[in-house]
Design an enzyme around this catalytic site. Sequence first.
Site, PDB file in Angstrom:
ATOM      1  N   LYS A 175       5.132  -4.185  -4.529  1.00  0.00           N
ATOM      2  CA  LYS A 175       6.926  -4.337  -4.071  1.00  0.00           C
ATOM      3  C   LYS A 175       7.544  -4.666  -3.441  1.00  0.00           C
ATOM      4  CE  LYS A 175      10.445  -3.370  -6.596  1.00  0.00           C
ATOM      5  NZ  LYS A 175      11.575  -3.868  -7.831  1.00  0.00           N
ATOM      6  N   ASN A 179      -1.056   2.083   5.699  1.00  0.00           N
ATOM      7  CA  ASN A 179       0.051   1.227   5.210  1.00  0.00           C
ATOM      8  C   ASN A 179       0.121   0.585   6.061  1.00  0.00           C
ATOM      9  OD1 ASN A 179       1.770  -0.667   3.578  1.00  0.00           O
ATOM     10  ND2 ASN A 179       3.298   1.163   4.055  1.00  0.00           N
ATOM     11  N   GLY A 180      -0.331  -0.547   6.377  1.00  0.00           N
ATOM     12  CA  GLY A 180       0.612  -1.395   7.100  1.00  0.00           C
ATOM     13  C   GLY A 180      -0.859  -2.617   7.735  1.00  0.00           C
ATOM     14  N   ARG A 231       3.745   0.055  -5.292  1.00  0.00           N
ATOM     15  CA  ARG A 231       3.464  -0.927  -4.086  1.00  0.00           C
ATOM     16  C   ARG A 231       2.151  -1.613  -3.547  1.00  0.00           C
ATOM     17  NH1 ARG A 231       7.073   1.494   0.236  1.00  0.00           N
ATOM     18  NH2 ARG A 231       5.692   1.001   1.327  1.00  0.00           N
ATOM     19  N   LYS A 250      11.469 -15.227 -12.212  1.00  0.00           N
ATOM     20  CA  LYS A 250      11.341 -14.733 -12.985  1.00  0.00           C
ATOM     21  C   LYS A 250      10.288 -15.061 -13.883  1.00  0.00           C
ATOM     22  CE  LYS A 250      12.275 -12.365 -11.683  1.00  0.00           C
ATOM     23  NZ  LYS A 250      13.675 -10.760 -10.655  1.00  0.00           N
ATOM     24  N   TRP A 253      -2.499  -2.526  -1.966  1.00  0.00           N
ATOM     25  CA  TRP A 253      -2.671  -4.136  -1.530  1.00  0.00           C
ATOM     26  C   TRP A 253      -3.159  -4.590  -0.438  1.00  0.00           C
ATOM     27  CZ3 TRP A 253      -0.308  -8.554   0.512  1.00  0.00           C
ATOM     28  CH2 TRP A 253      -0.205  -9.379  -0.036  1.00  0.00           C
ATOM     29  N   GLU A 263      16.675 -18.065  -9.612  1.00  0.00           N
ATOM     30  CA  GLU A 263      16.188 -16.367  -9.841  1.00  0.00           C
ATOM     31  C   GLU A 263      15.074 -16.350 -11.394  1.00  0.00           C
ATOM     32  OE1 GLU A 263      15.590 -13.774  -8.391  1.00  0.00           O
ATOM     33  OE2 GLU A 263      15.585 -12.295 -10.118  1.00  0.00           O
ATOM     34  N   HIS A 296      15.474 -37.787  -8.137  1.00  0.00           N
ATOM     35  CA  HIS A 296      14.808 -37.699  -7.593  1.00  0.00           C
ATOM     36  C   HIS A 296      13.215 -37.636  -7.660  1.00  0.00           C
ATOM     37  CE1 HIS A 296      19.001 -39.504  -6.144  1.00  0.00           C
ATOM     38  NE2 HIS A 296      19.406 -38.331  -7.153  1.00  0.00           N
ATOM     39  N   GLU A 302       6.686 -15.188 -11.997  1.00  0.00           N
ATOM     40  CA  GLU A 302       6.213 -14.414 -11.464  1.00  0.00           C
ATOM     41  C   GLU A 302       5.297 -13.458 -12.607  1.00  0.00           C
ATOM     42  OE1 GLU A 302       9.333 -11.855 -10.148  1.00  0.00           O
ATOM     43  OE2 GLU A 302       7.788 -10.764  -8.941  1.00  0.00           O
ATOM     44  N   CYS A 309       0.977  -1.246  -0.024  1.00  0.00           N
ATOM     45  CA  CYS A 309       0.222  -0.096  -0.070  1.00  0.00           C
ATOM     46  C   CYS A 309       0.545   1.137   0.162  1.00  0.00           C
ATOM     47  CB  CYS A 309      -0.680   0.293   1.153  1.00  0.00           C
ATOM     48  SG  CYS A 309      -2.352  -1.560   0.941  1.00  0.00           S
TER      49      CYS A 309
HETATM   50  O1  M6R Z   1      12.207  -5.482  -1.195  1.00  0.00           O
HETATM   51  P1  M6R Z   1      12.579  -6.728  -1.206  1.00  0.00           P
HETATM   52  O2  M6R Z   1      14.477  -6.794  -2.006  1.00  0.00           O
HETATM   53  O3  M6R Z   1      13.342  -7.335   0.824  1.00  0.00           O
HETATM   54  O4  M6R Z   1      12.198  -8.193  -1.772  1.00  0.00           O
HETATM   55  C1  M6R Z   1      11.604  -9.135  -1.694  1.00  0.00           C
HETATM   56  C2  M6R Z   1      11.180  -9.659  -2.145  1.00  0.00           C
HETATM   57  O5  M6R Z   1      10.094  -9.259  -2.453  1.00  0.00           O
HETATM   58  C3  M6R Z   1      11.392  -9.877  -4.602  1.00  0.00           C
HETATM   59  O6  M6R Z   1      13.483 -10.182  -4.585  1.00  0.00           O
HETATM   60  C4  M6R Z   1      10.646 -10.049  -5.270  1.00  0.00           C
HETATM   61  O7  M6R Z   1      10.953 -11.423  -4.813  1.00  0.00           O
HETATM   62  C5  M6R Z   1      10.464 -10.029  -6.590  1.00  0.00           C
HETATM   63  N1  M6R Z   1       9.576  -9.158  -6.688  1.00  0.00           N
HETATM   64  C6  M6R Z   1      10.731 -10.826  -7.134  1.00  0.00           C
HETATM   65  O8  M6R Z   1      11.227 -10.502  -8.419  1.00  0.00           O
END
Ligand code: M6R
Length: 576
Positions: free
Chosen positions: A571, A98-99, A27, A454, A74, A450, A473, A457, A2
Amino acid sequence: MCGIIGEIGKVNVMGDILEGLKKLEYRGYDSAGVAVFTDAGVRRVRAVGSIAALEEKLRNDAPAGTLAIGHSRWATNGKVTEANAHPHRAGKFTAVHNGIIENAAALKAEYFAGAAFESETDTEVVVKLLDRFYTGDVGEAIRRTEAVLTGSWALGILCDDCPGTLFAAASGSPLLVIETGNGRCIASDAGAVQDPVSVTKLENREYAALTANAVTIYNEKGEPVQKAPLTATAGALTLDKGGYEHYMMSEIMQQPEAVRRTLAAVPDEDYIRDAREIVIVACGSAYHTGLVGARLFESVRRIRAHAEIASEFRYADPLIGPGTLCIFVSQSGETADTLAALRLAKEKGARTLAIVNVPGSAIATESDEVILTRAGREIAVATTKAYSAQLAVFYCLALGKTEALGRLPEAIYTAIAENDEKCRRVAERIAGCRNIFFIGRLLDNAVSQEGSLKMKEISYLNSQAYAAGELKHGTISLVEPGAPVIATVTDETILTKTASNLHEVKARGAFTIVIAAKHLADKIEADLTLTVPDVGPLLAPSVAVVPMQLMSYYTAKALGCEIDKPRNLAKSVTVE
Ligand code: M6R
């Protein structure tokens, strides 16, 4: 999660509020809303969906005023509906939040049993409490409300009796008080405000009253406090899309520069001096950089090291203490689990070092030492340039600033230039598949984690990464004819091993793709080969990740996905 913003100025502030909300949309983008102090009192306008939906609603009926608050949501408590969209209102109070208020249900039962609520949110409880405790002094109402809340909050508050004052309060969620040439603002992130002149962070249980002429910040006893403004700003590389269709592509392209700036900014200091063991703690992609970092610390520096997921670490009663160096990695510097893990490590007496992209963020501030990555503001939810900048820091820590490291930005540039078009074509093939597999060994496995994240996501395709030797396995049973298996091979010492695993899946009908260091490309067979510059196996994750990012991007694009704002995500993840 948020984003909140508020402004008090001398002219209509609605344009600033909407522009700010667009910058905060990363956010959360489930719904958006504003509340404006007009001549006829406070008016709220809210809409489900993005800021564009809110703008559409405002097009023919835009309330104007010199005092307003705004919110991009969010959803945590309550479904994605207009009734649950912020701002929320009760009696004389209107607020954005926010929170998470952890004791909202208990507070509801204690103070408002049987009362009607118009939303399912925890925020409405806060607004009702403000109104309940208000006897003519907003500061007192804020203090009494905060005294009964548990959880985290950043609040922007309007009171019907105070048309010339914007109130703000925070605890555990970021909130900045920002002065500009035109007015005084509050925001979750300084990037939401045009031309900030000074930025001050509200610490836990501080609150603020902003008028057109002054800002006063109070502590939890209601005493005014003098605070030094933050000095560092986010150091934007670029805030627009740089001519690309999406922020993600613009940020992929900014990676060479992000890495170059980061390498230049890491102090020449041996941060891992005296460490008997190293634990790297983070979430998501940041955790994936930790997998690389840990492997480097062990193999190059011969220091025992491992990476931990922050949400696990914080509840695991980890065996750490003096002698342990705990490294916390975070782009936002706000991730709730990583922050909690940092606090735990400090309690246990470990030395803490943060690798963070946002200066002044909670993790950057609370850690014993901090190294700032210089990726600039990252807008796309799927991280790319921040991931690369974090890797660059790990290289500095583990290897020192070698000549080869100095050439890395150029190699990343080449990896982009040589793979962009190829990845677009591969993506068309991948987009029609149900399951995608990434395999590799050691650092090739770390970077595959990673690549797989990606892919899922942003394309919403099911994708998994496995240590290449582990496939047989169990997981190999999922490999159907035509399923893409993407193997990364950048280390000659283990090439034949990964090559055998690729043969095993090929024998079961997989469509095999190899991401290979250039000099190894001819030594491994696959249906399709993508090459990355020869930077040596230790630095290879930085170039191998590039085709993974590009394949994910183009696959999501081919599938018509919302690339910069994938569904259900935000984010910064400020809830656990
Ligand atoms: O702000 P941060 O780096 O702590 O965030 C960690 C994860 O939420 C962040 O890397 C997330 O996995 C990404 N959206 C992946 O692309």
